[in-house]
Design a protein around this motif. Structure first.
Motif, PDB file in Angstrom:
ATOM      1  N   LEU A  54      26.987   3.206  46.881  1.00 24.43           N
ATOM      2  CA  LEU A  54      26.951   4.439  46.082  1.00 24.43           C
ATOM      3  C   LEU A  54      28.350   5.014  45.935  1.00 24.43           C
ATOM      4  N   GLU A  55      29.102   5.034  47.025  1.00 22.22           N
ATOM      5  CA  GLU A  55      30.470   5.551  46.977  1.00 22.22           C
ATOM      6  C   GLU A  55      31.305   4.751  45.987  1.00 22.22           C
ATOM      7  N   ARG A  56      31.176   3.436  46.045  1.00 21.78           N
ATOM      8  CA  ARG A  56      31.962   2.586  45.151  1.00 21.78           C
ATOM      9  C   ARG A  56      31.557   2.785  43.696  1.00 21.78           C
ATOM     10  N   TYR A  57      30.261   2.886  43.472  1.00 19.89           N
ATOM     11  CA  TYR A  57      29.755   3.045  42.103  1.00 19.89           C
ATOM     12  C   TYR A  57      30.237   4.358  41.488  1.00 19.89           C
ATOM     13  N   CYS A  58      30.053   5.451  42.196  1.00 19.24           N
ATOM     14  CA  CYS A  58      30.424   6.758  41.653  1.00 19.24           C
ATOM     15  C   CYS A  58      31.932   6.885  41.475  1.00 19.24           C
ATOM     16  N   ALA A  59      32.701   6.328  42.405  1.00 11.51           N
ATOM     17  CA  ALA A  59      34.164   6.378  42.289  1.00 11.51           C
ATOM     18  C   ALA A  59      34.654   5.542  41.113  1.00 11.51           C
ATOM     19  N   TRP A  60      33.876   4.559  40.706  1.00 14.70           N
ATOM     20  CA  TRP A  60      34.198   3.729  39.534  1.00 14.70           C
ATOM     21  C   TRP A  60      33.745   4.387  38.251  1.00 14.70           C
ATOM     22  N   LEU A  61      32.520   4.915  38.234  1.00 14.51           N
ATOM     23  CA  LEU A  61      31.897   5.407  37.014  1.00 14.51           C
ATOM     24  C   LEU A  61      32.440   6.751  36.538  1.00 14.51           C
ATOM     25  N   PHE A  62      32.470   7.743  37.414  1.00 17.26           N
ATOM     26  CA  PHE A  62      32.761   9.090  36.944  1.00 17.26           C
ATOM     27  C   PHE A  62      34.185   9.279  36.421  1.00 17.26           C
ATOM     28  N   PRO A  63      35.229   8.721  37.032  1.00 15.21           N
ATOM     29  CA  PRO A  63      36.553   8.841  36.415  1.00 15.21           C
ATOM     30  C   PRO A  63      36.596   8.253  35.008  1.00 15.21           C
ATOM     31  N   LEU A  64      35.866   7.171  34.788  1.00 18.21           N
ATOM     32  CA  LEU A  64      35.817   6.560  33.467  1.00 18.21           C
ATOM     33  C   LEU A  64      35.135   7.486  32.459  1.00 18.21           C
ATOM     34  N   LEU A  65      34.007   8.065  32.876  1.00 13.92           N
ATOM     35  CA  LEU A  65      33.293   8.970  31.971  1.00 13.92           C
ATOM     36  C   LEU A  65      34.092  10.251  31.707  1.00 13.92           C
ATOM     37  N   PHE A  66      34.780  10.753  32.716  1.00 11.52           N
ATOM     38  CA  PHE A  66      35.590  11.962  32.516  1.00 11.52           C
ATOM     39  C   PHE A  66      36.726  11.690  31.531  1.00 11.52           C
ATOM     40  N   ARG A  67      37.322  10.510  31.619  1.00  9.13           N
ATOM     41  CA  ARG A  67      38.375  10.143  30.658  1.00  9.13           C
ATOM     42  C   ARG A  67      37.781  10.027  29.253  1.00  9.13           C
ATOM     43  N   LEU A  68      36.605   9.449  29.160  1.00  3.68           N
ATOM     44  CA  LEU A  68      35.939   9.343  27.861  1.00  3.68           C
ATOM     45  C   LEU A  68      35.636  10.729  27.305  1.00  3.68           C
ATOM     46  N   GLU A  69      35.194  11.623  28.155  1.00  7.85           N
ATOM     47  CA  GLU A  69      34.895  12.985  27.725  1.00  7.85           C
ATOM     48  C   GLU A  69      36.133  13.678  27.159  1.00  7.85           C
ATOM     49  N   GLU A  70      37.276  13.425  27.758  1.00  7.81           N
ATOM     50  CA  GLU A  70      38.528  14.020  27.296  1.00  7.81           C
ATOM     51  C   GLU A  70      38.919  13.533  25.903  1.00  7.81           C
ATOM     52  N   ARG A  71      38.617  12.298  25.607  1.00  4.08           N
ATOM     53  CA  ARG A  71      39.099  11.681  24.372  1.00  4.08           C
ATOM     54  C   ARG A  71      38.087  11.683  23.226  1.00  4.08           C
ATOM     55  N   LEU A  72      36.813  11.802  23.537  1.00  3.71           N
ATOM     56  CA  LEU A  72      35.781  11.650  22.518  1.00  3.71           C
ATOM     57  C   LEU A  72      35.423  12.997  21.895  1.00  3.71           C
ATOM     58  N   ASP A  73      35.516  13.083  20.586  1.00  5.54           N
ATOM     59  CA  ASP A  73      35.152  14.302  19.859  1.00  5.54           C
ATOM     60  C   ASP A  73      33.670  14.240  19.501  1.00  5.54           C
ATOM     61  N   ILE A  74      32.874  15.075  20.149  1.00  4.51           N
ATOM     62  CA  ILE A  74      31.433  15.083  19.877  1.00  4.51           C
ATOM     63  C   ILE A  74      31.012  16.365  19.164  1.00  4.51           C
ATOM     64  N   SER A  75      31.958  17.068  18.604  1.00  5.08           N
ATOM     65  CA  SER A  75      31.652  18.354  17.974  1.00  5.08           C
ATOM     66  C   SER A  75      30.663  18.223  16.819  1.00  5.08           C
TER      67      SER A  75
ATOM     68  N   VAL B 151      28.059  -3.794  33.857  1.00  5.08           N
ATOM     69  CA  VAL B 151      29.492  -4.092  33.897  1.00  5.08           C
ATOM     70  C   VAL B 151      30.020  -3.908  35.310  1.00  5.08           C
ATOM     71  N   TRP B 152      29.640  -2.800  35.941  1.00  2.00           N
ATOM     72  CA  TRP B 152      30.057  -2.557  37.325  1.00  2.00           C
ATOM     73  C   TRP B 152      29.482  -3.599  38.267  1.00  2.00           C
ATOM     74  N   VAL B 153      28.202  -3.854  38.162  1.00  3.76           N
ATOM     75  CA  VAL B 153      27.530  -4.797  39.059  1.00  3.76           C
ATOM     76  C   VAL B 153      28.195  -6.169  39.011  1.00  3.76           C
ATOM     77  N   GLU B 154      28.476  -6.659  37.818  1.00  2.00           N
ATOM     78  CA  GLU B 154      28.990  -8.019  37.693  1.00  2.00           C
ATOM     79  C   GLU B 154      30.488  -8.119  37.938  1.00  2.00           C
ATOM     80  N   SER B 155      31.236  -7.125  37.505  1.00  7.06           N
ATOM     81  CA  SER B 155      32.681  -7.184  37.723  1.00  7.06           C
ATOM     82  C   SER B 155      33.047  -6.938  39.183  1.00  7.06           C
ATOM     83  N   GLU B 156      32.185  -6.204  39.912  1.00  9.46           N
ATOM     84  CA  GLU B 156      32.447  -5.914  41.317  1.00  9.46           C
ATOM     85  C   GLU B 156      31.700  -6.864  42.253  1.00  9.46           C
ATOM     86  N   GLY B 157      30.928  -7.775  41.690  1.00  5.32           N
ATOM     87  CA  GLY B 157      30.196  -8.714  42.517  1.00  5.32           C
ATOM     88  C   GLY B 157      29.152  -8.060  43.398  1.00  5.32           C
ATOM     89  N   VAL B 158      28.410  -7.120  42.838  1.00  7.13           N
ATOM     90  CA  VAL B 158      27.446  -6.340  43.609  1.00  7.13           C
ATOM     91  C   VAL B 158      26.151  -7.139  43.804  1.00  7.13           C
TER      92      VAL B 158
END
Length: 257
Positions: free
Chosen positions: A176-197, A217-224
Motif C-alpha cells: 500500500l505504501e509503495r502504491y500510494c507513493a507511486w500513484l498520488f504524486p503522478l495524479l497531483f502532477r496531472l491535476e496541475e497540468r490538466l485544464d478541466i474547466s 501499469v503499477w502492478v506490472e512495472s513494479e513486479g507486484v
C-alpha cells in the motif's frame, strides 16, 4: 500473530454494509458534505477529502494511507465488493469475509478484482470514447518524466482489451505504501497540468478514472505479485442500458477535444 485488516467501503450516505469486522464504511468527500452518522469521514488528519469530485473514492484511499494503521488495507465500494467462495444465493452472503480475504493474501500480498474485458475496445479506445483523450496523453507525458521505466508497460496496457478496474484492492501495508507513493504524486502532477474547466461533472472525475487505468501499469512495472477475487455488485444492473451505451460510445463517439 493475527493480521489486522481494514477494508474501506467508500460511501456518501448510510445504507447496508457488510457486517464482518474488517469492513469500515467511510464517508468519501466528507469535507464537501454534512457529516453522516455511522460513516468515518475522510476529512480528518492529513487528507484530500475536498478533491472528491475529481478523485472519487481515492480520497478515502489517501486518508487511509496517511491516517490508519493496518497490516492490510483495502478498498471496496458501497455497492461493489470482493466476492468469496459462494457463487450463488443472496448477494450479501457472497461477499468475502475476513477468512476469505486472509486466504487470498496468503496467495499474494495484493488482491485485485477479476479482470474486466471490453473485447471490441482497447483500454485506450474505451477511455477516449467515454472521456477526453488529453487525459491519457498528459498522463503518458507525466509517467515518462516520473517513471520512464514504466512507459513500455503503459503503452502495452493501453493496447489491451482487458484490465483491473474500479480502484478496488487489498494490499499488505508495505505494498500500500509503495502504491500510494507511486500513484498520488503522478495524479497531483496531472491535476496541475490538466485544464478541466470545460468538463462535465462526470468527466471532472478524471483522476479517479485515470487511476483505474494505472493500476495495471503499477502492478506490472513494479513486479507486484497479486491474486484475484470476483466482484459482487449489490445494486441493480441494467445490462441493456450499459451495453447500448458502450456500443454507442464505440461506434458513435462524441467529439470532446
Amino acid at each position: 500473530m493475527e493480521r489486522k485488516m481494514i477494508i474501506l467501503v467508500a460511501a456518501q450516505r448510510m445504507g447496508r454494509f457488510p457486517e464482518d469486522r474488517i469492513y469500515l464504511p467511510v464517508q468519501a468527500g466528507a469535507a464537501l458534505a454534512e457529516p453522516v452518522e455511522g460513516l468515518r469521514p475522510d476529512s480528518a488528519g492529513d487528507n484530500i477529502s475536498g478533491k472528491n469530485r475529481n478523485y472519487c473514492e481515492l480520497t478515502a484511499v489517501y486518508w487511509a494511507w496517511k491516517n490508519l494503521e493496518g497490516d492490510a488495507v483495502g478498498l471496496n465500494h458501497y455497492r461493489r465488493y470482493f466476492g468469496g467462495r459462494r457463487r450463488w444465493g443472496d448477494k450479501w452472503d457472497r461477499i468475502a469475509g475476513e477468512r476469505e480475504i486472509a486466504a487470498a493474501l496468503e496467495k499474494a500480498p495484493v488482491v485485485l478484482p477479476k479482470k474486466r474485458n471490453y473485447f471490441i475496445e482497447t483500454n485506450y479506445s474505451q477511455y477516449v470514447h467515454a472521456h477526453h483523450e488529453q487525459d491519457l496523453a498528459l498522463t503518458r507525458e507525466i509517467l515518462a518524466a516520473l517513471h520512464p521505466e514504466a512507459l513500455p508497460v503503459y503503452d502495452e496496457v493501453m493496447g489491451r482489451t482487458w484490465g483491473h478496474r474500479f480502484n478496488m484492492f487489498v494490499m499488505e501495508r508495505p505494498w500500500l505504501e509503495r502504491y500510494c507513493a507511486w500513484l498520488f504524486p503522478l495524479l497531483f502532477r496531472l491535476e496541475e497540468r490538466l485544464d478541466i474547466s470545460g468538463y462535465s461533472d462526470y468527466d471532472r472525475r478524471v483522476f479517479g478514472f485515470v487511476a483505474e487505468r494505472l493500476m495495471d501499469v503499477w502492478v506490472e512495472s513494479e513486479g507486484v505479485p497479486y491474486t484475484e477475487l470476483p466482484v459482487v455488485f449489490t445494486g441493480k444492473q441494467n445490462w441493456w442500458k450499459k451495453g447500448t451505451a458502450f456500443l454507442r460510445r464505440k461506434f458513435f463517439p462524441e467529439k470532446k477535444d
